[in-house]
Enzyme design. Structure first.
Site, short mmCIF file in Angstrom:
data_model
loop_
_atom_site.label_atom_id
_atom_site.label_comp_id
_atom_site.label_asym_id
_atom_site.label_seq_id
_atom_site.Cartn_x
_atom_site.Cartn_y
_atom_site.Cartn_z
N TYR A 80 0.84 -1.20 0.00
CA TYR A 80 0.00 0.00 0.00
C TYR A 80 0.87 1.25 0.00
O TYR A 80 0.65 2.18 -0.77
CB TYR A 80 -0.91 -0.01 1.24
CG TYR A 80 -2.02 1.01 1.14
CD1 TYR A 80 -3.22 0.68 0.52
CD2 TYR A 80 -1.86 2.29 1.66
CE1 TYR A 80 -4.23 1.61 0.41
CE2 TYR A 80 -2.88 3.23 1.55
CZ TYR A 80 -4.06 2.88 0.93
OH TYR A 80 -5.06 3.80 0.82
N PHE A 132 -9.80 17.88 -26.07
CA PHE A 132 -10.13 16.46 -26.08
C PHE A 132 -11.42 16.32 -25.27
O PHE A 132 -11.67 17.12 -24.37
CB PHE A 132 -8.99 15.61 -25.50
CG PHE A 132 -9.27 14.14 -25.59
CD1 PHE A 132 -9.28 13.51 -26.82
CD2 PHE A 132 -9.58 13.40 -24.45
CE1 PHE A 132 -9.59 12.15 -26.91
CE2 PHE A 132 -9.88 12.05 -24.54
CZ PHE A 132 -9.88 11.42 -25.78
N THR A 133 -12.24 15.33 -25.61
CA THR A 133 -13.58 15.22 -24.99
C THR A 133 -13.55 15.30 -23.46
O THR A 133 -14.26 16.11 -22.87
CB THR A 133 -14.25 13.88 -25.40
OG1 THR A 133 -13.29 12.84 -25.21
CG2 THR A 133 -14.71 13.90 -26.84
N ASP A 223 -0.55 18.06 -22.32
CA ASP A 223 -1.20 16.75 -22.33
C ASP A 223 -0.32 15.85 -23.19
O ASP A 223 -0.28 15.97 -24.42
CB ASP A 223 -2.62 16.86 -22.91
CG ASP A 223 -3.34 15.50 -22.96
OD1 ASP A 223 -2.67 14.46 -22.82
OD2 ASP A 223 -4.58 15.50 -23.13
N LYS A 266 -2.13 5.18 -23.40
CA LYS A 266 -1.49 5.48 -24.68
C LYS A 266 0.02 5.59 -24.47
O LYS A 266 0.75 4.73 -24.91
CB LYS A 266 -2.06 6.77 -25.27
CG LYS A 266 -3.50 6.59 -25.73
CD LYS A 266 -4.40 7.63 -25.16
CE LYS A 266 -5.85 7.35 -25.51
NZ LYS A 266 -6.68 8.51 -25.24
N ARG A 389 -16.54 9.63 -36.12
CA ARG A 389 -16.23 10.92 -35.50
C ARG A 389 -16.89 11.99 -36.36
O ARG A 389 -16.30 12.54 -37.25
CB ARG A 389 -14.72 11.16 -35.40
CG ARG A 389 -14.00 10.23 -34.47
CD ARG A 389 -13.96 10.75 -33.03
NE ARG A 389 -15.10 10.34 -32.23
CZ ARG A 389 -15.08 10.26 -30.91
NH1 ARG A 389 -14.00 10.54 -30.23
NH2 ARG A 389 -16.15 9.92 -30.25
N PHE A 455 -23.48 8.46 -28.99
CA PHE A 455 -22.67 7.61 -29.86
C PHE A 455 -22.22 6.32 -29.18
O PHE A 455 -21.95 5.33 -29.84
CB PHE A 455 -21.46 8.38 -30.42
CG PHE A 455 -20.47 8.81 -29.37
CD1 PHE A 455 -20.66 9.98 -28.67
CD2 PHE A 455 -19.35 8.04 -29.11
CE1 PHE A 455 -19.74 10.39 -27.70
CE2 PHE A 455 -18.42 8.44 -28.15
CZ PHE A 455 -18.63 9.61 -27.43
C1 PLP Z 1 -7.12 9.37 -24.25
C2 PLP Z 1 -6.77 10.75 -24.00
C3 PLP Z 1 -7.05 11.35 -22.77
C4 PLP Z 1 -7.81 10.65 -21.68
O1 PLP Z 1 -7.11 9.53 -21.21
P1 PLP Z 1 -7.88 8.27 -20.58
O2 PLP Z 1 -6.78 7.41 -20.09
O3 PLP Z 1 -8.68 7.64 -21.68
O4 PLP Z 1 -8.75 8.77 -19.49
C5 PLP Z 1 -6.67 12.69 -22.60
N1 PLP Z 1 -6.05 13.35 -23.58
C6 PLP Z 1 -5.76 12.80 -24.76
C7 PLP Z 1 -5.06 13.60 -25.81
C8 PLP Z 1 -6.10 11.48 -25.02
O5 PLP Z 1 -5.83 10.95 -26.22
#
Ligand code: PLP
Length: 482
Positions: A80, A132-133, A223, A266, A389, A455
């Site tokens: 932990y 980004f969303t 980001d 990613k 998209r 979607f």
């Molecule tokens: C996927 C992504 C996120 C969000 O990451 P998650 O691990 O899916 O929550 C944020 N910014 C960018 C540019 C992304 O491609």
């Protein structure tokens, strides 16, 4: 992938890895595929994986891990507090990004939640190259708003501009002068801009953004979720950095950033995320949100196995022959499709190949969801799952009218090191066939339309019997072939 010339002069991306674990795939016959998409409400999100041959929905959490990552997962230290695993990841972050303080989080959007709660308040304005969303959602949730300051090239489908992810510096200055620096807690730059086709910013542009931030005393947040692609494109397309190593380029980017956050789904080819900075003050402010929302400071909601995999994955990201696999496969696919006149987003970016449905099925009005219809049609003729998209991914306005999207794209993501070139060639072949038969593709209409995020869960149906006409033509051309 190495720069290897083929004797026959064909341009082929050559893999610098071998496959040592495989997963069996199915390609169900076309009759079964048409039934599967019908049952999925013509929504590729609702397809079952067992009915999918190539899953090109996303690159999130589905990139192939290396043997070294898998080995590291076995050595993870599950405790932990005081975990050795955390120290290893923290040290790797320190080594690569040169940042003293690291906060773990369970994925990218969790970092966005922490950053937004720390810095965004009612009336805050956050300038960025593109949203980004999940980023947008967290900023809005905290009372702020987003201003996208992309250049005139960014939304052009066909372009030869190498850095469509750049921020427009004049617009940034204007914005700060209009609203005042006190309203702007940070400027956000997104590497490998996701929603406009995985397009990079240049390091020169980042230097200019930094200069403006310094002038007005504003923080710069990076980001870095899609940083790997952006690193490759800087080295490939920016003259000044051709002779620099990926590690040097990474460090230069990191030194320009006050805060870096990433999705480990990613960056690092695993699952998780994190935030790093050199400011103790910022670290202390964000820290409490980690313990509140994520977990203790030494794991932040991640499994220690994934943390080990991220640490190794970050190191592997410094290898040019590793990070160029995705972009080079995508470039290959884009070029082959372009040669035959298929409308694709250019220049090729990271993330995936984006087909312009507005032109591909230009006989369909946006209210019949051309990109969604194209996604369904491609699945029927190939078993390939892509992601819409376009207008389907938008939400209706308060009067119930459709919000028509700027672009109607079918995104075919290229998970790194997952597909072989023959599979990519198969995808190209079926897209070319579909392009020749594009007049057979009809529209879609909702049967069950959720109010939010329609979607993901929405169910649709074909506006006519076009799917069976498509099947008939496929069988006439391909006979018994699946
Ligand atoms: C996927 C992504 C996120 C969000 O990451 P998650 O691990 O899916 O929550 C944020 N910014 C960018 C540019 C992304 O491609």
């Amino acid at each position: 992938m190495l720069n290897i010339k083929f004797y026959n002069e064909e341009k082929i991306p050559l893999e610098m890895h071998k496959v040592r674990i495989v997963q069996k795939l199915n390609l169900p016959p076309i009759e079964q595929r048409v039934k599967a998409i019908e049952e999925a409400g013509y929504n590729t999100f609702l397809l079952k994986n067992r009915d999918v041959y190539l899953d090109m929905l996303t690159d999130s959490g589905v990139n192939a891990m290396s043997d070294k990552q898998q080995a590291a997962m076995m050595e993870a230290d599950d405790s932990y507090a005081g975990s050795e695993t955390f120290t290893r990841l923290e040290n790797k972050i320190k080594e690569i990004f040169g940042k003293e303080y690291f906060l773990p989080a369970h994925q990218g959007r969790a970092c966005e939640n922490i950053i937004a709660q720390t810095f965004v308040e009612k009336g805050s304005i956050i300038p960025m190259n593109y949203h980004f969303t999940t980023t947008l959602a967290h900023i809005v949730l905290n009372g702020g708003s987003v201003k996208e300051l992309f250049t005139n090239e960014a939304l052009k489908v066909r372009s030869d501009y190498p850095f469509k992810g750049n921020m427009d510096i004049a617009k940034l200055r204007d914005l700060i002068e209009t609203y005042g620096a006190e309203k702007i807690p940070f400027v956000r730059l997104e590497a490998g801009t996701n929603l406009i086709g995985g397009q990079p910013f240049s390091l020169e542009n980042m230097h200019e953004v930094r200069k403006v931030c310094d002038e007005f005393g504003i923080l710069l947040v990076l980001d870095a979720s899609l940083l790997a692609d952006n690193l490759y494109f800087i080295k490939e397309r920016e003259e000044k950095y051709k002779t620099k190593s990926i590690r040097e380029i990474t460090r230069e980017i990191a030194d320009l950033s006050d805060i870096i956050y990433f999705s480990g789904r990613k960056l690092g080819s695993a699952r998780g995320g994190g935030i790093c900075t050199n400011s103790k003050e910022i670290y202390m402010k964000m820290r409490e949100y980690v313990t509140l929302y994520e977990g203790f400071l030494t794991y932040g909601g991640m499994s220690v196995r994934e943390m080990e995999a991220i640490a190794v994955g970050l190191e592997e990201t410094m290898d040019e022959n590793m990070i160029n696999q995705g972009p080079q496969f995508i470039a290959y696919m884009v070029e082959e499709l372009q040669k035959k006149g298929v409308p694709v987003v250019t220049p090729a970016g990271g993330l995936g190949c984006h087909i312009d449905a507005m032109e591909f099925v230009d006989h369909l009005p946006q209210t019949e969801y051309p990109a969604g219809a194209l996604a369904a049609a491609l699945y029927i003729v190939s078993g390939i799952r892509g992601m819409e998209r376009g207008t389907l991914s938008e939400q209706r306005d308060e009067n119930g009218n459709e919000t028509l999207a700027n672009m109607e794209l079918l995104r075919l993501a290229m998970p790194r090191r997952v597909f072989t070139l023959s599979q990519v060639k198969y995808a190209i072949d079926r897209i070319l066939w579909l392009y020749e038969n594009r007049n057979l593709i009809g529209g879609l209409k909702f049967v069950d339309e959720p109010k939010v995020l329609r979607f993901f869960f929405g169910r649709l149906t074909a506006t006519s019997d076009w799917p069976s006409k498509l099947v008939n033509k496929f069988k006439a051309d391909f006979g018994d072939s699946l």
